[in-house]
Design an enzyme around this catalytic site. Structure first.
Site, PDB file in Angstrom:
ATOM      1  N   ARG A 158       2.465  -8.574   4.409  1.00 52.91           N
ATOM      2  CA  ARG A 158       1.545  -7.991   3.423  1.00 52.91           C
ATOM      3  C   ARG A 158       2.381  -7.475   2.267  1.00 52.91           C
ATOM      4  O   ARG A 158       3.167  -6.531   2.423  1.00 52.91           O
ATOM      5  CB  ARG A 158       0.735  -6.882   4.088  1.00 52.91           C
ATOM      6  CG  ARG A 158      -0.312  -6.256   3.220  1.00 52.91           C
ATOM      7  CD  ARG A 158      -1.687  -6.788   3.513  1.00 52.91           C
ATOM      8  NE  ARG A 158      -2.676  -6.065   2.724  1.00 52.91           N
ATOM      9  CZ  ARG A 158      -3.413  -5.089   3.216  1.00 52.91           C
ATOM     10  NH1 ARG A 158      -3.304  -4.738   4.479  1.00 52.91           N
ATOM     11  NH2 ARG A 158      -4.286  -4.478   2.440  1.00 52.91           N
ATOM     12  N   TYR A 208       3.428   1.975   1.994  1.00 49.39           N
ATOM     13  CA  TYR A 208       3.997   2.363   3.290  1.00 49.39           C
ATOM     14  C   TYR A 208       5.517   2.114   3.300  1.00 49.39           C
ATOM     15  O   TYR A 208       6.099   1.678   2.304  1.00 49.39           O
ATOM     16  CB  TYR A 208       3.295   1.589   4.415  1.00 49.39           C
ATOM     17  CG  TYR A 208       1.880   2.078   4.674  1.00 49.39           C
ATOM     18  CD1 TYR A 208       1.633   3.365   5.154  1.00 49.39           C
ATOM     19  CD2 TYR A 208       0.775   1.254   4.441  1.00 49.39           C
ATOM     20  CE1 TYR A 208       0.339   3.817   5.397  1.00 49.39           C
ATOM     21  CE2 TYR A 208      -0.521   1.708   4.678  1.00 49.39           C
ATOM     22  CZ  TYR A 208      -0.739   2.989   5.155  1.00 49.39           C
ATOM     23  OH  TYR A 208      -2.015   3.444   5.393  1.00 49.39           O
ATOM     24  N   HIS A 243      -1.572   3.832  -1.775  1.00 49.26           N
ATOM     25  CA  HIS A 243      -2.644   4.783  -1.458  1.00 49.26           C
ATOM     26  C   HIS A 243      -2.671   5.949  -2.446  1.00 49.26           C
ATOM     27  O   HIS A 243      -3.709   6.564  -2.646  1.00 49.26           O
ATOM     28  CB  HIS A 243      -2.487   5.314  -0.030  1.00 49.26           C
ATOM     29  CG  HIS A 243      -2.931   4.317   1.004  1.00 49.26           C
ATOM     30  ND1 HIS A 243      -4.077   3.563   0.868  1.00 49.26           N
ATOM     31  CD2 HIS A 243      -2.392   3.934   2.184  1.00 49.26           C
ATOM     32  CE1 HIS A 243      -4.220   2.774   1.919  1.00 49.26           C
ATOM     33  NE2 HIS A 243      -3.206   2.976   2.734  1.00 49.26           N
ATOM     34  N   GLU A 273       0.813  -1.230   0.000  1.00 49.01           N
ATOM     35  CA  GLU A 273       0.000   0.000   0.000  1.00 49.01           C
ATOM     36  C   GLU A 273       0.847   1.280   0.000  1.00 49.01           C
ATOM     37  O   GLU A 273       0.357   2.364   0.281  1.00 49.01           O
ATOM     38  CB  GLU A 273      -0.968  -0.006   1.195  1.00 49.01           C
ATOM     39  CG  GLU A 273      -2.398  -0.352   0.826  1.00 49.01           C
ATOM     40  CD  GLU A 273      -2.602  -1.836   0.464  1.00 49.01           C
ATOM     41  OE1 GLU A 273      -1.647  -2.647   0.610  1.00 49.01           O
ATOM     42  OE2 GLU A 273      -3.683  -2.187   0.007  1.00 49.01           O
ATOM     43  N   GLN A 286     -18.572   5.193   2.896  1.00 46.89           N
ATOM     44  CA  GLN A 286     -19.131   6.411   3.494  1.00 46.89           C
ATOM     45  C   GLN A 286     -18.975   6.510   5.007  1.00 46.89           C
ATOM     46  O   GLN A 286     -18.751   7.598   5.522  1.00 46.89           O
ATOM     47  CB  GLN A 286     -20.611   6.539   3.110  1.00 46.89           C
ATOM     48  CG  GLN A 286     -20.799   7.072   1.707  1.00 46.89           C
ATOM     49  CD  GLN A 286     -22.255   7.142   1.319  1.00 46.89           C
ATOM     50  OE1 GLN A 286     -22.722   6.403   0.478  1.00 46.89           O
ATOM     51  NE2 GLN A 286     -22.986   8.039   1.933  1.00 46.89           N
TER      52      GLN A 286
HETATM   53  P1  NAP Z   1     -27.234  17.762  -3.130  1.00 44.72           P
HETATM   54  O1  NAP Z   1     -26.030  16.968  -2.860  1.00 44.72           O
HETATM   55  O2  NAP Z   1     -27.762  18.674  -2.093  1.00 44.72           O
HETATM   56  O3  NAP Z   1     -26.965  18.557  -4.475  1.00 44.72           O
HETATM   57  C1  NAP Z   1     -27.899  19.415  -5.017  1.00 44.72           C
HETATM   58  C2  NAP Z   1     -27.321  20.112  -6.218  1.00 44.72           C
HETATM   59  O4  NAP Z   1     -28.310  20.952  -6.753  1.00 44.72           O
HETATM   60  C3  NAP Z   1     -26.121  20.957  -5.915  1.00 44.72           C
HETATM   61  O5  NAP Z   1     -25.175  20.747  -6.934  1.00 44.72           O
HETATM   62  C4  NAP Z   1     -26.650  22.381  -5.911  1.00 44.72           C
HETATM   63  O6  NAP Z   1     -25.610  23.166  -6.446  1.00 44.72           O
HETATM   64  C5  NAP Z   1     -27.860  22.293  -6.821  1.00 44.72           C
HETATM   65  N1  NAP Z   1     -28.967  23.146  -6.402  1.00 44.72           N
HETATM   66  C6  NAP Z   1     -29.428  23.358  -5.157  1.00 44.72           C
HETATM   67  N2  NAP Z   1     -30.481  24.189  -5.172  1.00 44.72           N
HETATM   68  C7  NAP Z   1     -30.689  24.513  -6.457  1.00 44.72           C
HETATM   69  C8  NAP Z   1     -31.633  25.349  -7.111  1.00 44.72           C
HETATM   70  N3  NAP Z   1     -32.576  26.007  -6.445  1.00 44.72           N
HETATM   71  N4  NAP Z   1     -31.547  25.456  -8.435  1.00 44.72           N
HETATM   72  C9  NAP Z   1     -30.616  24.811  -9.141  1.00 44.72           C
HETATM   73  N5  NAP Z   1     -29.695  24.012  -8.572  1.00 44.72           N
HETATM   74  C10 NAP Z   1     -29.738  23.861  -7.236  1.00 44.72           C
HETATM   75  O7  NAP Z   1     -28.450  16.826  -3.488  1.00 44.72           O
HETATM   76  P2  NAP Z   1     -28.550  15.571  -4.418  1.00 44.72           P
HETATM   77  O8  NAP Z   1     -27.549  15.544  -5.508  1.00 44.72           O
HETATM   78  O9  NAP Z   1     -29.977  15.517  -4.784  1.00 44.72           O
HETATM   79  O10 NAP Z   1     -28.222  14.400  -3.472  1.00 44.72           O
HETATM   80  C11 NAP Z   1     -28.993  14.147  -2.324  1.00 44.72           C
HETATM   81  C12 NAP Z   1     -28.173  13.387  -1.382  1.00 44.72           C
HETATM   82  O11 NAP Z   1     -28.096  12.033  -1.777  1.00 44.72           O
HETATM   83  C13 NAP Z   1     -26.763  13.899  -1.347  1.00 44.72           C
HETATM   84  O12 NAP Z   1     -26.613  14.877  -0.370  1.00 44.72           O
HETATM   85  C14 NAP Z   1     -25.973  12.727  -1.101  1.00 44.72           C
HETATM   86  O13 NAP Z   1     -25.550  12.645   0.236  1.00 44.72           O
HETATM   87  C15 NAP Z   1     -26.862  11.542  -1.438  1.00 44.72           C
HETATM   88  N6  NAP Z   1     -26.208  10.857  -2.493  1.00 44.72           N
HETATM   89  C16 NAP Z   1     -24.966  10.459  -2.269  1.00 44.72           C
HETATM   90  C17 NAP Z   1     -24.277   9.858  -3.247  1.00 44.72           C
HETATM   91  C18 NAP Z   1     -22.891   9.402  -2.993  1.00 44.72           C
HETATM   92  O14 NAP Z   1     -22.182   9.158  -3.907  1.00 44.72           O
HETATM   93  N7  NAP Z   1     -22.456   9.265  -1.789  1.00 44.72           N
HETATM   94  C19 NAP Z   1     -24.834   9.672  -4.477  1.00 44.72           C
HETATM   95  C20 NAP Z   1     -26.115  10.106  -4.699  1.00 44.72           C
HETATM   96  C21 NAP Z   1     -26.791  10.723  -3.697  1.00 44.72           C
HETATM   97  P3  NAP Z   1     -25.671  24.760  -6.579  1.00 44.72           P
HETATM   98  O15 NAP Z   1     -26.448  25.227  -5.390  1.00 44.72           O
HETATM   99  O16 NAP Z   1     -24.229  25.171  -6.593  1.00 44.72           O
HETATM  100  O17 NAP Z   1     -26.314  24.982  -7.869  1.00 44.72           O
HETATM  101 FE1  SF4 Z   2     -17.853   0.808   4.728  1.00 46.54          FE
HETATM  102 FE2  SF4 Z   2     -20.186  -0.162   5.541  1.00 46.54          FE
HETATM  103 FE3  SF4 Z   2     -20.015   1.142   3.222  1.00 46.54          FE
HETATM  104 FE4  SF4 Z   2     -19.004  -1.313   3.537  1.00 46.54          FE
HETATM  105  S1  SF4 Z   2     -21.149  -0.728   3.616  1.00 46.54           S
HETATM  106  S2  SF4 Z   2     -18.006   0.403   2.568  1.00 46.54           S
HETATM  107  S3  SF4 Z   2     -18.234  -1.191   5.607  1.00 46.54           S
HETATM  108  S4  SF4 Z   2     -19.647   2.003   5.237  1.00 46.54           S
END
Ligand code: NAP
Ligand code: SF4
Length: 672
Positions: A213, A165, A251, A163, A338
């Site tokens: 490892r 290290y 990494h 990794e 996450q």
């Molecule tokens: P979000 O993360 O809150 O993103 C919303 C987007 O819309 C931002 O880019 C924002 O950017 C834009 N926005 C906000 N208000 C707006 C408006 N009035 N008009 C136009 N654009 C606007 O929400 P999301 O993408 O719907 O995701 C929801 C949640 O699902 C996320 O917070 C995330 O945690 C989760 N999720 C996570 C993953 C992941 O990969 N971990 C994947 C999918 C979803 P601007 O304000 O700069 O325009």
């Molecule tokens: Fe990490 Fe749990 Fe997501 Fe697996 S499911 S990657 S252990 S947070």
């Protein structure tokens, strides 16, 4: 007869027999750094059913610690602390090895040391080049840590040589520029690794496990060749190691190795190349997360044993359930990072999105309820599902309502995205668990106030609705929401603008540009990221570089903020999403104002002064502008005096994700 005979077969190491072929790989959970050793002990003891587990990285000295406060095995007090862990694990019938991790230039400290003064791209601190005496000290400290680990009751140690290290830094010319007896020829560059194992063996005697490892595929420029890897493995065996465990990628490598978009068991073929080249057992790892995959990897002769780390966070009873014929009840690790790696790199204690009890074994306890209650849960997304399951586990009588005909809520959207196929398994597991718990599920039912009268507890997990961005022209036929796209209700044209670059905007862009998912096609995935057989090119980096498939569509991804897109994505996975979209030529534009949408496309201007008006000529505009809480039912109930618990997106929509939803659901149900 078990379904998993190979996984559950014992492994004889001579002086000791491991009860099965599952190794719980080392994880930096942050638990050791809490100095609450009872808590550390409980975490490992809960996972004692694996054949052998390895602790998080423990420093052999100050300069090798990953961070100034990282746990070490340096003093008598350390020995006494770790004894609490080993006693508890042994009492639970398990075996545990301590990982000795010298971070070298990856140590987050100005005191870090390495083979040469070559700064790592992922650390702000340039390392000090060690003099020969300093190298001797590091090796002796590693051996001393092994001896102390034995004194503390461990069954073995893992010497971390992969990794990127410390030990790995000596092996390759990328980081070792020395011309003394520790640099130059490969014989010299291998010396630290070999001496570390030799001196550790001398310090612990014959009846003690030493895992080494070994980096099988560095995935960095000027990494090891395949012949060098084999030569090192053979020398490590001669030096006295009991087992070789596989490391994949440094990494700092810019190729994903464990993220959810990496195909399952994507690197088992690399480990297989070492089988037969050494006489000691070989372990494979990376993206192995179900007993079926473990069994297949072992049946294919890829390794003698399989290492899983995150899957043991998602379900501490992985092996116990598999052995009891209940493999389908194992909570799946979806490889999202996450709540584990993103927490680690954010300085927070590790947990798990799927299992918030991970690393909180003593803090989040689910006990049988003192009084059985009737519980109504409205909404079968992650928040509602986890509440219903945990409440039922405690003995409550649960009724679960959802207006949709299927369980899963927004998870059903995520599983449509190429590279997020693991969400299928998560939804299926929720469905099986809800069924097994005997929960009264009422799908296709819009629960109203009358349906919810008479319950002891009412939980509202009605989720979110898309935010209305109020753009002139958004009611046009060329404008659709992300829900239409991901459910297949709308098929966007060839040129698409995606409004909003949050998690969902990125997901939708990926969906739009990707044809068949490379996550389900290993050769294609390797081409896409430029991974090749290490026999063909040093470190396994394809000479021709990444060769992604042409994008399915021309996509422009937009946000109003003037900063770089994707800054809010996961700490350890955001770069993968950004790279994947760049490879598919997605144009990323920040700092825009959305003026209107018409038949010509999306009209935007730039900045506060609304300058530079232009039209982004597209066939379809997809709205991914965030979410708002769906609280109408909660409000109606509260109005007539019914007390409700509001959780998940219905509670707070901003930056909602499944991690927060599940965590909130489990915690609420544990307290009902
Ligand atoms: P979000 O993360 O809150 O993103 C919303 C987007 O819309 C931002 O880019 C924002 O950017 C834009 N926005 C906000 N208000 C707006 C408006 N009035 N008009 C136009 N654009 C606007 O929400 P999301 O993408 O719907 O995701 C929801 C949640 O699902 C996320 O917070 C995330 O945690 C989760 N999720 C996570 C993953 C992941 O990969 N971990 C994947 C999918 C979803 P601007 O304000 O700069 O325009
Ligand atoms: Fe990490 Fe749990 Fe997501 Fe697996 S499911 S990657 S252990 S947070």
């Amino acid at each position: 007869m078990t379904d998993y005979p190979k996984m559950l077969a014992p492994l004889d190491l001579g002086h000791v027999v491991l009860k099965n072929r599952v190794l719980m790989g080392s994880m930096h959970t942050g638990l050791e750094e809490t100095r609450d050793w009872g808590r550390v002990a409980e975490f490992y003891a809960a996972r004692a059913s694996v054949g052998l587990m390895v602790t998080g990285g423990i420093a052999p000295n100050k300069e090798g610690a990953v961070a100034p406060d990282a746990a070490g095995m340096i003093t008598d007090q350390d020995v006494a602390n770790h004894r609490i862990v080993t006693d508890r694990v042994h009492a639970a019938g398990g075996r545990i090895a301590m990982q000795i991790l010298h971070a070298g230039r990856y140590a987050f400290s100005p005191e870090c040391v390495s083979a040469s003064a070559v700064k790592s791209p992922i650390s702000p601190f340039p390392p000090k080049e060690l003099a020969a005496a300093g190298i001797e000290k590091q090796i002796n400290d590693i051996a001393a840590a092994a001896a102390r680990a034995k004194e503390a009751g461990y069954d073995g140690v893992e010497v971390m040589g992969s990794e990127g290290y410390f030990i790995n830094q000596f092996l390759v010319t990328h980081t070792n520029k020395r011309d003394d007896e520790w640099g130059g020829s490969y014989e010299n560059r291998m010396r630290v690794a070999i001496e570390a194992v030799k001196r550790a063996r001398a310090a612990v005697g014959p009846d003690f496990i030493i895992i080494y490892r070994l980096s099988m595929i560095d995935l960095i420029p000027n990494g090891s060749t395949y012949d060098e890897v084999v030569q090192l493995a053979q020398e490590i065996e001669k030096a006295g190691a009991s087992i070789i465990n596989t490391g994949i990628g440094w990494h700092e490598a810019r190729i994903p190795t464990i993220a959810t978009s990496v195909p399952r068991a994507a690197f088992a073929w690399v480990t297989k190349k070492l089988m037969g080249k050494v006489g000691i057992p070989v372990i494979t790892s990376n993206r192995i997360n179900t007993p079926e995959v473990v069994e297949q990897v072992l049946a294919d002769g890829c390794a003698d044993m399989v290492s899983m780390a995150r899957p043991l966070l998602a379900d501490a009873d992985f092996v116990t359930k598999a052995a009891a014929g209940k493999g389908e009840m194992i909570a799946p690790c979806i490889a999202c990072n996450q709540a584990c790696l993103d927490h680690t790199f954010g300085g927070k204690l590790t947990s798990c999105l799927v299992n918030p009890r991970a690393c909180h074994e003593l803090k989040l306890v689910v006990k049988p309820a003192a009084a059985v209650k009737s519980v109504a849960v409205v909404g079968a997304g992650p928040a509602g599902l986890s509440t219903a399951m945990t409440a039922a586990e405690r003995g409550h009588r649960v009724v679960l309502f959802d207006k949709s005909k299927e369980l899963g809520g927004q998870l059903n959207m995520a599983k449509q995205v190429p590279g997020k196929e693991e969400f299928h398994g998560l939804v299926d597991w929720f469905a099986r668990s809800i069924d097994a718990a005997g929960i009264d599920v009422r799908l296709g039912v819009v629960a109203g106030v009358d349906d919810l009268k008479g319950f002891d507890e009412v939980i509202i997990a009605t989720g979110v609705v898309p935010r209305d961005p109020g753009i002139p022209g958004q009611e046009g036929a060329n404008v659709v929401s992300y829900i239409d796209v991901l459910t297949g209700a709308a098929v966007p044209g060839r040129r698409v603008a995606v409004i909003g670059a949050g998690g969902i905007g990125f997901d939708v862009a990926e969906y739009l540009v990707t044809g068949d998912s490379p996550t389900l096609d290993l050769p294609e995935w390797m081409r896409e990221w430029g991974v090749t057989d290490p026999e063909a090119a040093r470190g396994g980096l394809a000479l021709e570089g990444p060769q992604p498939e042409a994008p399915e569509r021309e996509v422009v991804l937009l946000q109003r903020k003037a900063k770089a897109l994707g800054k809010g994505l996961g700490k350890t996975t955001g770069w993968i999403h950004r790279s994947a979209l760049k490879m598919k030529k997605v144009e990323m534009v920040g700092g825009v104002n959305y003026e209107k949408i018409d038949a010509d496309g999306l009209h935007v201007t730039s900045g506060e002064a609304r300058e530079n008006p232009r039209v982004i000529a597209v066939d379809t505009v997809v709205l991914c502008a965030g979410q708002e809480s769906e609280r109408s039912l909660a409000d109606a109930l509260e109005e007539i005096g019914v007390a409700v618990h509001v959780i998940g997106g219905a509670d707070v929509a901003a930056e909602l994700d499944a991690k927060r939803a599940i965590n909130q659901g489990v915690r609420l149900a544990a307290a009902l």
